[in-house]
Structures are given as structure tokens and as C-alpha cells.
Scaffold this motif. Structure first.
Motif, PDB file in Angstrom:
ATOM      1  N   ASN A   7      -2.098   6.021   5.923  1.00 40.45           N
ATOM      2  CA  ASN A   7      -3.474   5.779   5.501  1.00 40.45           C
ATOM      3  C   ASN A   7      -3.560   6.214   4.043  1.00 40.45           C
ATOM      4  O   ASN A   7      -3.685   7.398   3.738  1.00 40.45           O
ATOM      5  CB  ASN A   7      -4.472   6.547   6.362  1.00 40.45           C
ATOM      6  N   LYS A   9      -5.583   6.729   1.415  1.00 42.61           N
ATOM      7  CA  LYS A   9      -7.014   6.865   1.169  1.00 42.61           C
ATOM      8  C   LYS A   9      -7.379   6.581  -0.284  1.00 42.61           C
ATOM      9  O   LYS A   9      -8.464   6.088  -0.560  1.00 42.61           O
ATOM     10  CB  LYS A   9      -7.490   8.247   1.601  1.00 42.61           C
ATOM     11  N   LYS A  12      -7.503   2.965  -0.415  1.00 43.95           N
ATOM     12  CA  LYS A  12      -8.311   2.460   0.697  1.00 43.95           C
ATOM     13  C   LYS A  12      -7.587   1.338   1.434  1.00 43.95           C
ATOM     14  O   LYS A  12      -8.076   0.219   1.560  1.00 43.95           O
ATOM     15  CB  LYS A  12      -9.691   2.006   0.215  1.00 43.95           C
ATOM     16  N   ARG A  13      -6.396   1.698   1.907  1.00 44.08           N
ATOM     17  CA  ARG A  13      -5.637   0.741   2.702  1.00 44.08           C
ATOM     18  C   ARG A  13      -4.646   1.477   3.598  1.00 44.08           C
ATOM     19  O   ARG A  13      -4.185   2.566   3.299  1.00 44.08           O
ATOM     20  CB  ARG A  13      -4.929  -0.279   1.826  1.00 44.08           C
ATOM     21  N   ASP A  26      -6.325  -3.690   3.701  1.00 42.97           N
ATOM     22  CA  ASP A  26      -7.364  -3.050   2.896  1.00 42.97           C
ATOM     23  C   ASP A  26      -8.579  -2.759   3.768  1.00 42.97           C
ATOM     24  O   ASP A  26      -8.879  -3.519   4.700  1.00 42.97           O
ATOM     25  CB  ASP A  26      -7.797  -3.966   1.751  1.00 42.97           C
ATOM     26  N   TYR A  27      -9.290  -1.681   3.444  1.00 43.70           N
ATOM     27  CA  TYR A  27     -10.495  -1.355   4.194  1.00 43.70           C
ATOM     28  C   TYR A  27     -11.583  -0.794   3.285  1.00 43.70           C
ATOM     29  O   TYR A  27     -11.317  -0.353   2.169  1.00 43.70           O
ATOM     30  CB  TYR A  27     -10.204  -0.394   5.341  1.00 43.70           C
ATOM     31  N   MET A  28     -12.802  -0.837   3.796  1.00 47.32           N
ATOM     32  CA  MET A  28     -13.952  -0.182   3.176  1.00 47.32           C
ATOM     33  C   MET A  28     -14.637   0.644   4.262  1.00 47.32           C
ATOM     34  O   MET A  28     -14.657   0.236   5.426  1.00 47.32           O
ATOM     35  CB  MET A  28     -14.969  -1.205   2.651  1.00 47.32           C
TER      36      MET A  28
END
Length: 98
Positions: A7, A9, A12-13, A26-28
Motif C-alpha cells: 500500500n 500511501k 495513493k496506490r 490507484d485509489y482515492m
């Protein structure tokens, strides 16, 4: 073959580092939700099922290690959940992947 999920951070992926090649999702994070926005597997790793293994690892991490509800904005993630319906339990109630 099993890969270690990272992760990242800062970026952000979620990542798999496979012999120096990075496959990632990818994440939000917003309002108690996690939005998976994009999945990318380098072409050199294509055709090996790495994308599916990555998604399964990410979903497992979200389920086991967070209180977030999931929004699969990435079409690959949504298609994976549609095939593997056991993951619907971690979706936000606002999401429909039928």
C-alpha cells in the motif's frame, strides 16, 4: 505465484513489484470510502493473470484492514467484482455492478 501487496500511501496506490516492474491500482479516500480508480499492469507482465491477482489482494486488504466502503470506478475492478460476487459485501450501498 503469490506477490506481496504494497500500500504505497504516498502515491495513493496498491502495488505489486515484480522483478522491478510495478503493477498497480490507484485509489482515492474520501468520506469513509475508498475509490479504486485505475488498474495498470505493464505490458511485459500481461497475460499472466497479474491484474486479477492484484485486484483480489486489494479487495482482501480493503475488507480485512479498513472500515472503508468500496467504489470500483475502474472498469477492470468492477468487472472482477461482477464475476466474483463474494466481494459485493464490501461495496458501498450506492454501487451496482450488475
Amino acid at each position: 505465484m503469490e506477490y506481496q501487496l504494497i500500500n504505497n500511501k504516498e502515491k495513493k496506490r496498491y502495488e505489486f513489484n515484480i522483478d522491478g516492474e510495478i503493477a498497480h491500482v490507484d485509489y482515492m479516500l474520501a468520506r469513509g470510502n475508498i475509490y479504486l480508480t485505475h488498474t495498470e499492469v505493464p505490458s511485459s507482465l500481461g497475460g499472466q493473470g497479474i491484474g486479477s491477482k492484484l485486484i483480489k489482494s486489494v479487495l482482501t486488504d480493503v475488507k480485512e484492514n479498513t472500515a472503508f466502503k468500496l467504489f470500483p470506478l475502474c472498469p477492470f475492478v468492477a468487472a472482477y467484482i461482477k464475476k466474483h460476487t463474494e466481494w459485493k459485501a464490501i461495496l458501498s450501498e450506492l454501487v451496482n455492478v450488475e
